[in-house]
Every structure is written in structure tokens, then in C-alpha cells.
Design a protein around this motif. Structure first.
Motif, PDB file in Angstrom:
ATOM      1  N   ASN A  85       0.837  -1.198   0.000  1.00 21.22           N
ATOM      2  CA  ASN A  85       0.000   0.000   0.000  1.00 21.22           C
ATOM      3  C   ASN A  85       0.873   1.250   0.000  1.00 21.22           C
ATOM      4  N   ASP A  87       0.189   4.207   0.585  1.00 19.35           N
ATOM      5  CA  ASP A  87      -0.137   5.101   1.700  1.00 19.35           C
ATOM      6  C   ASP A  87       0.693   4.785   2.939  1.00 19.35           C
ATOM      7  N   HIS A  88       1.263   3.589   2.989  1.00 17.12           N
ATOM      8  CA  HIS A  88       2.059   3.172   4.132  1.00 17.12           C
ATOM      9  C   HIS A  88       3.561   3.333   3.895  1.00 17.12           C
ATOM     10  N   ARG A  94       9.344   7.482  -0.150  1.00 18.34           N
ATOM     11  CA  ARG A  94       8.659   8.433  -1.030  1.00 18.34           C
ATOM     12  C   ARG A  94       9.652   9.383  -1.697  1.00 18.34           C
TER      13      ARG A  94
END
Length: 215
Positions: A85, A87-88, A94
Motif C-alpha cells: 500500500n 499510503d504506508h 517516497r
């Protein structure tokens, strides 16, 4: 004989180096990736003609992203497979993904044929995995192990317990592994040999004392 550290010692040393000594985590990530890249280049068992980098959403995946960038910017044919995921994803992950996107490194999905690659880089999990592998990660590890490509693992083969040397449901079966700073105790267990392959130990500036004492 090389010094061995536990998973907890590895975490503690990372934290000390970043928070107390003051070496930024992104600097350590760059150093780790340079070591891994060099290990792969000098390992005659690996054919880097076409490489797939498996990228988890933690800092192990961040290391994988930097390795992919180094391969790509030095003329190698390399693809990324992002697993988990987004988002994790960790902050450093990132940041490194943004750099890879700048260089337009191709991203493929899980349907890609792993047999099309000569080498697979395992950047799914680090040594701190605390539970059995499941879901998409389990499927990707099984697919990598079943492929004709040779696998090079980052820090520890994903799914291998860093303390016991046992697989956690399933684990990457690597031809070679670049472990960071110190070999983990589980990697020295006899049952871990079929998962780690040849082990490289990379000095990235994380030390138990004030100097590198891994010899």
C-alpha cells in the motif's frame, strides 16, 4: 570471524547513527545502495542484462529504489515493481521514488513475466519483519523464487527471520545478499544458507563503537 548482530541491535544502531550521531537516513540509504550496486556488479553469478527490482513500502524498498536508479543511470535495463500500500510508504521511500520518477524508470505490475529478467533485486522487507508473509507479498516472493532469474537480496532475504534464520511462511531464495553494516545472527544459522546465498557485508557508516569492527 565477522561480528553478528540481532534484529534489535540493528534497529538500535540505525537509530543511534541517525538521531545521536546525526548522519541523515537518506545519506545512509545512498551509501547502502552504492555498496549493493558494487556487490552486484562484481558478482560473476549475476547477469544484469535485464533487472527487476522488487520494492516494498519501507526503507528496504527505499534502498531498492536507489539501486534501481544507479543501475538505470549507468545504462542497465531495469524495471520497478512496487508492492504494498503506497499510503504506508516511509518518508525516505517516497523521496527515493520521486527521484526514480524524475529519471522515468519504468514501473511494471505483478502480471509481468519474471522469467523475462536475468536478475531480480529483493527490496521487499528488511530484517525487522515481525510476522509471517502474506497477501501480495507472499505471491510476489513465490513468483520470484519460481522464476529463472537469480535473486540478489538487500540486507536479508525477505521473509527470513533475522534472529532465527527460519522462513516466516515463505522467504526469498537468493543467490546472493548484501547485508548492511553487520551480518544478522539468523543469517549465520545453517538453515539460512539456502536463502542467503553468498553474503556481502557493506560498511555504510553504522558502527557498534567508534570504528568498523566487522573483520
Amino acid at each position: 570471524m565477522s561480528h553478528l548482530i540481532t534484529v534489535q541491535e540493528s534497529r538500535d544502531l540505525d537509530k543511534k547513527t541517525i538521531e545521536e550521531i546525526g548522519i541523515p537516513s537518506l545519506v545512509l540509504m545512498e551509501r547502502a545502495a552504492l555498496g549493493i550496486y558494487n556487490d552486484m556488479q562484481t558478482n560473476p553469478e549475476l547477469d544484469l542484462t535485464k533487472t527487476l527490482v522488487l520494492v516494498g513500502n519501507g526503507n528496504n524498498g527505499g534502498d531498492g529504489l536507489v539501486v534501481a536508479r544507479l543501475l538505470y543511470t549507468h545504462g542497465y535495463d531495469v524495471d520497478l515493481l512496487l508492492v504494498g500500500n503506497p499510503d504506508h510508504s516511509s518518508e525516505d521511500h517516497r523521496a527515493q521514488l520521486k527521484v526514480c520518477q524524475y529519471y522515468q524508470i519504468p514501473i511494471v505490475d505483478t502480471d509481468t513475466d519474471f522469467n523475462d529478467y536475468t536478475t531480480i533485486v529483493d527490496g521487499l522487507f528488511g530484517s525487522g519483519l515481525a510476522r509471517d508473509v502474506e497477501g501480495e507479498y507472499k505471491d510476489v516472493i513465490a513468483k520470484a523464487n519460481a522464476s529463472t532469474a537469480k535473486i540478489h537480496a538487500i540486507d536479508i532475504p525477505s521473509g527470513l527471520n533475522g534472529d532465527t534464520g527460519k522462513e516466516m511462511g515463505i522467504a526469498i531464495k537468493a543467490a546472493s545478499t548484501s547485508t548492511i553494516a553487520y551480518e544478522k545472527v539468523g543469517m549465520a544459522k545453517p538453515e539460512a544458507t539456502n536463502f542467503t546465498g553468498k553474503i556481502f557485508v557493506d560498511d555504510i557508516g553504522i558502527y557498534r563503537g567508534t570504528k568498523f569492527d566487522n573483520d
